[in-house]
Write an enzyme that holds these catalytic residues in place. Sequence first.
Site, PDB file in Angstrom:
ATOM      1  N   SER A  18      11.262  -6.037  44.412  1.00 13.66           N
ATOM      2  CA  SER A  18      11.559  -4.904  45.283  1.00 13.66           C
ATOM      3  C   SER A  18      11.769  -3.606  44.510  1.00 13.66           C
ATOM      4  CB  SER A  18      12.809  -5.201  46.112  1.00 13.66           C
ATOM      5  OG  SER A  18      13.909  -5.486  45.255  1.00 13.66           O
ATOM      6  N   HIS A  42      13.021 -16.049  48.674  1.00 14.89           N
ATOM      7  CA  HIS A  42      13.262 -14.619  48.899  1.00 14.89           C
ATOM      8  C   HIS A  42      12.112 -13.880  48.223  1.00 14.89           C
ATOM      9  CE1 HIS A  42      17.447 -15.472  50.214  1.00 14.89           C
ATOM     10  NE2 HIS A  42      17.370 -16.418  49.291  1.00 14.89           N
ATOM     11  N   THR A  43      11.034 -13.659  48.979  1.00 19.09           N
ATOM     12  CA  THR A  43       9.824 -13.107  48.376  1.00 19.09           C
ATOM     13  C   THR A  43      10.020 -11.679  47.870  1.00 19.09           C
ATOM     14  OG1 THR A  43       9.014 -12.391  50.547  1.00 19.09           O
ATOM     15  CG2 THR A  43       8.321 -14.557  49.781  1.00 19.09           C
ATOM     16  N   CYS A  44      11.008 -10.978  48.406  1.00 15.90           N
ATOM     17  CA  CYS A  44      11.268  -9.619  47.927  1.00 15.90           C
ATOM     18  C   CYS A  44      11.765  -9.632  46.480  1.00 15.90           C
ATOM     19  CB  CYS A  44      12.311  -8.934  48.803  1.00 15.90           C
ATOM     20  SG  CYS A  44      11.874  -8.872  50.549  1.00 15.90           S
ATOM     21  N   PHE A  45      12.339 -10.759  46.065  1.00 14.65           N
ATOM     22  CA  PHE A  45      12.941 -10.850  44.732  1.00 14.65           C
ATOM     23  C   PHE A  45      12.343 -11.980  43.900  1.00 14.65           C
ATOM     24  CE2 PHE A  45      16.148  -9.530  47.891  1.00 14.65           C
ATOM     25  CZ  PHE A  45      16.281  -8.201  47.511  1.00 14.65           C
TER      26      PHE A  45
END
Length: 329
Positions: A274, A295-298
């Site tokens: 992100s 948690h694909t954002c991280f």
Amino acid sequence: SSGINAEWPLRPGDYGGLAREWFFLLSHEMLNPMYCLFEYASKNNYSLQINPASYINPHHLTYFKFVGRVIALALFHNKFIDKGFTLPFYKRILGKPLTMMDLKSVDEDFYNSLNWVKENHLEECGLELYFAHEFEVLGEVKIHELKPGGEDILVTEENKEEYINLMVSWRFTRGVEEQFKAFLDGFNEIVPLHWLQYFDERELELILVGIKDFDLQDWQANTIYRNYRRSDKQIQWFWTFVQEISDEQRSRLLQFVTGTCRLPIGGFQDLMGSNGPQKFCIERVGKENWLPRSHTCFNRLDLPPYRSYDTLKEKLLLAIEETEGFGQE
């Protein structure tokens, strides 16, 4: 409207993972040969090219313009698409001339035929060729003249180089001129084509599609741990699991954790999160009866402290095979 907006229910905000997932899933659908816009280059080459029969959909040019915009948006935002095109397709985007060698990767039979013409004396072989070629689309045989009056112009030793060049050009443009123009028009609305002048076709492919081959040593070397140590049995089991599964399952695992099954040019060390570079992360979270979460954002995998390898394998396979996107959030 000049923009494209997407919204995930109950998922406020976008920290990168949503965008990666959106481009991946959208490109997966819109490039699917089932919709007749694109086709595989050959039975042994699963790279994509424009389908000459796309006109069976009366709105196909509108769709090609949309596809061009989405591909350009992915390039602009540094996001990967699901499937790649043939190298000659990228060369056409870049405005580079196509050669006989470009044919070899997408239509080896066609290449071999032209190569035979190039290397043999036509008159001595008693072969009559003309500046026209028959081809079939949806069962209908058509004749294309390579130049005006081509059906009556015999190919000779003096003009066969021109014939070969025209055949190469026609092979890559046959029945797809309007579709490719619509694609470029959409692409150019988002990313002006002259911005690409410093790239070659392989670089453009890598930027759009990334790397799909997995170097397990690179993966391990660029993974960080939270509430786990590298020596913990769950971490050892995780890497055993990664070694045992197929490449397709590794792709699903990477997509489950990062939102895309592709890697940047620099491999795992260049994974983005992100707020910039973000390595693959495994965090100890939950109880043994929990499923893994992502948690694909991280680029983070929440891995519960399972008590056996069999349990870890069962839960991870269930997570990567039975869920898509944020199903585990």
